[in-house]
Design a protein around this motif. Structure first.
Motif, short mmCIF file in Angstrom:
data_model
loop_
_atom_site.label_atom_id
_atom_site.label_comp_id
_atom_site.label_asym_id
_atom_site.label_seq_id
_atom_site.Cartn_x
_atom_site.Cartn_y
_atom_site.Cartn_z
N ASP A 31 0.83 -1.20 0.00
CA ASP A 31 0.00 0.00 0.00
C ASP A 31 0.87 1.25 0.00
OD1 ASP A 31 -2.31 -1.52 0.01
OD2 ASP A 31 -2.56 -1.39 2.18
N GLY A 32 2.02 1.17 0.62
CA GLY A 32 2.94 2.30 0.67
C GLY A 32 2.42 3.43 1.53
N LEU A 33 3.08 4.56 1.40
CA LEU A 33 2.70 5.76 2.15
C LEU A 33 2.80 6.98 1.25
CD1 LEU A 33 4.65 5.17 5.48
CD2 LEU A 33 2.16 5.14 5.20
N ALA A 34 1.89 7.91 1.43
CA ALA A 34 1.98 9.19 0.73
C ALA A 34 3.19 9.95 1.27
CB ALA A 34 0.70 9.99 0.95
N SER A 35 3.79 10.76 0.43
CA SER A 35 5.01 11.46 0.82
C SER A 35 4.80 12.33 2.06
CB SER A 35 5.54 12.30 -0.34
OG SER A 35 4.54 13.18 -0.80
N GLY A 36 3.66 12.99 2.17
CA GLY A 36 3.38 13.82 3.34
C GLY A 36 3.30 13.02 4.61
N GLU A 37 2.65 11.87 4.54
CA GLU A 37 2.54 10.99 5.71
C GLU A 37 3.90 10.41 6.09
OE1 GLU A 37 0.90 8.76 8.88
OE2 GLU A 37 0.30 10.59 7.83
N LEU A 38 4.67 10.08 5.10
CA LEU A 38 6.02 9.57 5.34
C LEU A 38 6.86 10.62 6.05
CD1 LEU A 38 7.92 7.16 4.87
CD2 LEU A 38 8.38 8.06 2.60
N ALA A 39 6.80 11.86 5.57
CA ALA A 39 7.55 12.96 6.20
C ALA A 39 7.08 13.18 7.63
CB ALA A 39 7.40 14.24 5.38
N ARG A 40 5.76 13.12 7.85
CA ARG A 40 5.22 13.33 9.19
C ARG A 40 5.70 12.24 10.14
NH1 ARG A 40 1.77 11.52 12.53
NH2 ARG A 40 0.84 9.93 11.20
N LEU A 42 8.30 10.37 9.93
CA LEU A 42 9.75 10.44 10.14
C LEU A 42 10.18 11.71 10.85
CD1 LEU A 42 10.92 9.03 6.70
CD2 LEU A 42 11.09 7.87 8.91
N GLY A 43 9.28 12.70 10.86
CA GLY A 43 9.61 13.98 11.50
C GLY A 43 10.68 14.75 10.74
N VAL A 44 10.61 14.69 9.41
CA VAL A 44 11.60 15.42 8.58
C VAL A 44 10.87 16.36 7.63
CG1 VAL A 44 13.30 13.55 8.69
CG2 VAL A 44 11.68 13.62 6.80
N PRO A 45 11.54 17.45 7.24
CA PRO A 45 10.94 18.36 6.26
C PRO A 45 10.75 17.67 4.91
CG PRO A 45 12.86 19.36 7.31
CD PRO A 45 12.82 17.92 7.72
N ALA A 46 9.72 18.09 4.18
CA ALA A 46 9.40 17.48 2.89
C ALA A 46 10.57 17.53 1.92
CB ALA A 46 8.17 18.16 2.28
N ASN A 47 11.31 18.64 1.88
CA ASN A 47 12.43 18.74 0.92
C ASN A 47 13.57 17.79 1.28
OD1 ASN A 47 13.12 20.28 3.16
ND2 ASN A 47 14.19 21.83 1.97
N THR A 48 13.79 17.58 2.56
CA THR A 48 14.81 16.61 2.99
C THR A 48 14.39 15.21 2.58
OG1 THR A 48 15.43 17.99 4.86
CG2 THR A 48 16.04 15.67 4.99
N LEU A 49 13.13 14.88 2.83
CA LEU A 49 12.62 13.57 2.47
C LEU A 49 12.67 13.36 0.97
CD1 LEU A 49 11.28 10.90 3.24
CD2 LEU A 49 9.08 12.06 3.00
N SER A 50 12.34 14.39 0.21
CA SER A 50 12.37 14.29 -1.26
C SER A 50 13.75 13.90 -1.76
CB SER A 50 11.93 15.61 -1.87
OG SER A 50 11.99 15.54 -3.27
N GLY A 51 14.77 14.52 -1.21
CA GLY A 51 16.14 14.18 -1.60
C GLY A 51 16.49 12.74 -1.25
N SER A 52 16.07 12.32 -0.07
CA SER A 52 16.34 10.94 0.36
C SER A 52 15.62 9.93 -0.52
CB SER A 52 15.90 10.75 1.82
OG SER A 52 16.71 11.50 2.68
N LEU A 53 14.36 10.19 -0.83
CA LEU A 53 13.59 9.28 -1.67
C LEU A 53 14.15 9.23 -3.09
CD1 LEU A 53 9.99 10.14 -0.44
CD2 LEU A 53 11.29 8.04 0.02
N ASN A 54 14.67 10.34 -3.56
CA ASN A 54 15.29 10.38 -4.89
C ASN A 54 16.50 9.46 -4.94
OD1 ASN A 54 15.54 11.29 -7.57
ND2 ASN A 54 17.02 12.83 -6.94
N ILE A 55 17.34 9.51 -3.93
CA ILE A 55 18.53 8.65 -3.87
C ILE A 55 18.12 7.18 -3.78
CG2 ILE A 55 20.52 8.02 -2.42
CD1 ILE A 55 20.72 11.09 -1.79
N LEU A 56 17.14 6.88 -2.93
CA LEU A 56 16.66 5.50 -2.79
C LEU A 56 16.02 5.01 -4.09
CD1 LEU A 56 15.17 5.77 0.80
CD2 LEU A 56 17.11 4.35 0.13
N SER A 57 15.33 5.90 -4.77
CA SER A 57 14.69 5.55 -6.04
C SER A 57 15.73 5.22 -7.11
CB SER A 57 13.80 6.69 -6.50
OG SER A 57 13.20 6.39 -7.73
#
Length: 119
Positions: A31-40, A42-57
């Protein structure tokens, strides 16, 4: 799996924030998680999470799909399995007691939910 692919995946996981995101997505299942829920969570800012998800992707460890206005992220289970197989290929060197604890962990895993393991 080629060694360069394994190194890319391991490098992507070699950061606390990325590892936490990946582990959370693994637990979330298909089912995964929406990016906003994932950021919430993890307690990280959306832009930080975006960079992390890009590297993992780019390492093939995370996949994404659109659902309306949201982007849903899931773990790349097939590539995760390949990486684990790569790491275990030469395990034991003939001494089964080295890898026996890993077999016990796998057997104890709550993998009854086929959606979590089929990718």
């Amino acid at each position: 799996m080629e060694i360069k692919t394994a190194v890319t995946a391991l490098s992507a996981l070699a950061h606390e924030g990325r590892l936490n995101a990946f582990r959370l997505l693994v637990r979330a299942g298909q089912d995964g998680l929406a990016s906003g829920e994932l950021a919430r969570r993890l307690g990280v800012p959306a832009n930080t999470l975006s960079g992390s998800l890009n590297i993992l992707s780019h390492a093939g460890l995370v996949e994404s799909r659109r659902a309306g206005k949201s982007v849903i992220y899931t773990a790349g289970y097939a590539n995760m399995t390949e990486l684990l197989q790569f790491l275990m290929e030469d395990c034991c060197a003939g001494a089964s007691d080295i890898c026996a604890p890993l077999i016990e962990i796998a057997l104890a895993c709550d993998c009854d939910d086929k959606d979590k393991i089929d990718a």
